[in-house]
Design an enzyme around this catalytic site. Structure first.
Site, PDB file in Angstrom:
ATOM      1  N   HIS A 198      11.538   1.923  -1.732  1.00 59.89           N
ATOM      2  CA  HIS A 198      11.254   2.373  -3.093  1.00 59.89           C
ATOM      3  C   HIS A 198      11.746   1.288  -4.056  1.00 59.89           C
ATOM      4  O   HIS A 198      12.514   1.555  -4.970  1.00 59.89           O
ATOM      5  CB  HIS A 198      11.946   3.700  -3.382  1.00 59.89           C
ATOM      6  CG  HIS A 198      11.399   4.853  -2.612  1.00 59.89           C
ATOM      7  ND1 HIS A 198      11.744   6.163  -2.876  1.00 59.89           N
ATOM      8  CD2 HIS A 198      10.533   4.912  -1.561  1.00 59.89           C
ATOM      9  CE1 HIS A 198      11.123   6.974  -2.045  1.00 59.89           C
ATOM     10  NE2 HIS A 198      10.389   6.236  -1.223  1.00 59.89           N
ATOM     11  N   HIS A 209       5.342   5.100  -5.989  1.00 60.77           N
ATOM     12  CA  HIS A 209       6.167   5.510  -4.845  1.00 60.77           C
ATOM     13  C   HIS A 209       6.872   4.314  -4.213  1.00 60.77           C
ATOM     14  O   HIS A 209       8.085   4.188  -4.329  1.00 60.77           O
ATOM     15  CB  HIS A 209       5.265   6.237  -3.838  1.00 60.77           C
ATOM     16  CG  HIS A 209       5.973   6.845  -2.682  1.00 60.77           C
ATOM     17  ND1 HIS A 209       5.424   7.828  -1.904  1.00 60.77           N
ATOM     18  CD2 HIS A 209       7.188   6.584  -2.137  1.00 60.77           C
ATOM     19  CE1 HIS A 209       6.271   8.161  -0.943  1.00 60.77           C
ATOM     20  NE2 HIS A 209       7.344   7.411  -1.054  1.00 60.77           N
ATOM     21  N   TYR A 217       3.784 -18.021   0.043  1.00 61.34           N
ATOM     22  CA  TYR A 217       4.572 -17.175   0.950  1.00 61.34           C
ATOM     23  C   TYR A 217       4.086 -15.732   0.944  1.00 61.34           C
ATOM     24  O   TYR A 217       4.058 -15.072   1.993  1.00 61.34           O
ATOM     25  CB  TYR A 217       6.051 -17.273   0.588  1.00 61.34           C
ATOM     26  CG  TYR A 217       6.491 -18.704   0.508  1.00 61.34           C
ATOM     27  CD1 TYR A 217       6.665 -19.470   1.655  1.00 61.34           C
ATOM     28  CD2 TYR A 217       6.650 -19.334  -0.729  1.00 61.34           C
ATOM     29  CE1 TYR A 217       7.011 -20.799   1.588  1.00 61.34           C
ATOM     30  CE2 TYR A 217       7.001 -20.673  -0.808  1.00 61.34           C
ATOM     31  CZ  TYR A 217       7.175 -21.403   0.354  1.00 61.34           C
ATOM     32  OH  TYR A 217       7.496 -22.727   0.280  1.00 61.34           O
ATOM     33  N   HIS A 233       9.385   0.974   4.860  1.00 59.71           N
ATOM     34  CA  HIS A 233       8.951   1.572   3.591  1.00 59.71           C
ATOM     35  C   HIS A 233      10.143   1.613   2.648  1.00 59.71           C
ATOM     36  O   HIS A 233      11.211   2.112   3.018  1.00 59.71           O
ATOM     37  CB  HIS A 233       8.405   2.984   3.842  1.00 59.71           C
ATOM     38  CG  HIS A 233       8.184   3.796   2.608  1.00 59.71           C
ATOM     39  ND1 HIS A 233       7.604   3.294   1.464  1.00 59.71           N
ATOM     40  CD2 HIS A 233       8.466   5.106   2.343  1.00 59.71           C
ATOM     41  CE1 HIS A 233       7.537   4.249   0.550  1.00 59.71           C
ATOM     42  NE2 HIS A 233       8.050   5.348   1.060  1.00 59.71           N
ATOM     43  N   GLU A 238       8.054  10.805   6.545  1.00 57.81           N
ATOM     44  CA  GLU A 238       6.933   9.874   6.430  1.00 57.81           C
ATOM     45  C   GLU A 238       6.416   9.403   7.791  1.00 57.81           C
ATOM     46  O   GLU A 238       5.740   8.379   7.887  1.00 57.81           O
ATOM     47  CB  GLU A 238       7.345   8.657   5.594  1.00 57.81           C
ATOM     48  CG  GLU A 238       7.967   8.967   4.252  1.00 57.81           C
ATOM     49  CD  GLU A 238       7.000   9.580   3.239  1.00 57.81           C
ATOM     50  OE1 GLU A 238       5.909  10.025   3.659  1.00 57.81           O
ATOM     51  OE2 GLU A 238       7.320   9.607   2.061  1.00 57.81           O
TER      52      GLU A 238
END
Length: 213
Positions: free
Chosen positions: A94, A158, A118, A92, A74
């Site tokens: 999942h 994703h 927040y 990143h 990625e």
């Protein structure tokens, strides 16, 4: 921050995310800017629970891979944030609740309503991007297409991607994203009371946030 300290911090934070179930198996990737303008990046196929500080992928300031294991596939996604925003780290995951929520939304719809101050303060508006095959460079192109307006995006089906001023800030923000997605799912169909436009505007003004009217 000294590189050795940054390497340890990245692995410590990644392990914390993993141990609390915010990513699983060998999913997720993390990167951070070094003092010399290079990058440290989690290697491909590695678990957040078992990252080795000495094996993180190392890039120089020109984007050349100069040390460590092969980086995450990625990289185009991470590079897009560094090239379009003044950020020091990208994470990143999942994470389950945010991925679940992405299956109930369409690109262009509001992904996270302003349920708490927040989420607004740490994330601004979260852009829901379409589905891309993992590793597809088009993900990076989609982020570049936002022209630096978003610090957080959600990749449909994703996972979330968040950029922050440093690795701790990026991890805190992506945790806030997952927690807010969980709140959305918990209150789905119940008509939850979100922040008013005026309350959001107050946060945007006070904290100088990027938020579309």
């Amino acid at each position: 921050m000294a590189e050795a300290v940054l390497r340890e911090q990245m692995c410590l934070l990644a392990r914390s995310l993993y141990e609390r179930g915010l990513t699983h198996g060998s999913t997720g990737n993390i990167s951070a800017r070094t003092e010399d303008g290079g990058l440290l990046v989690s290697p491909t196929g590695t678990s957040f629970g078992r990252l080795d500080p000495g094996r993180l992928s190392r890039f120089d300031a020109d984007g050349r891979h100069i040390g460590g294991d092969k980086p995450t596939k990625e990289m185009p996604l991470h590079a897009a944030f560094y090239d379009t925003r003044n950020c020091g780290a990208v994470v990143h995951l999942h994470s389950c609740h945010s991925v679940a929520l992405s299956m109930l939304r369409e690109p262009g719809e509001t992904f996270l309503p302003p349920l708490t101050p927040y989420a607004v303060m740490q994330l601004g508006q979260v852009e829901l991007l379409p589905y891309f095959m993992p590793g597809d460079p088009a993900m990076g192109a989609a982020v570049r297409g936002l022209a630096g307006k978003r610090s957080a995006v959600m990749l449909a089906n994703h996972g979330p991607v968040v950029a922050g001023k440093d690795v701790e800030a990026a991890c805190n923000a992506i945790e806030e994203l997952e927690a807010t997605a969980k709140l959305v799912l918990l209150t789905r169909g119940m008509g939850p009371r979100a922040l008013t436009d005026g309350q959001v505007a107050g946060l945007v003004t006070k904290f100088d946030l990027e938020w579309d009217a």
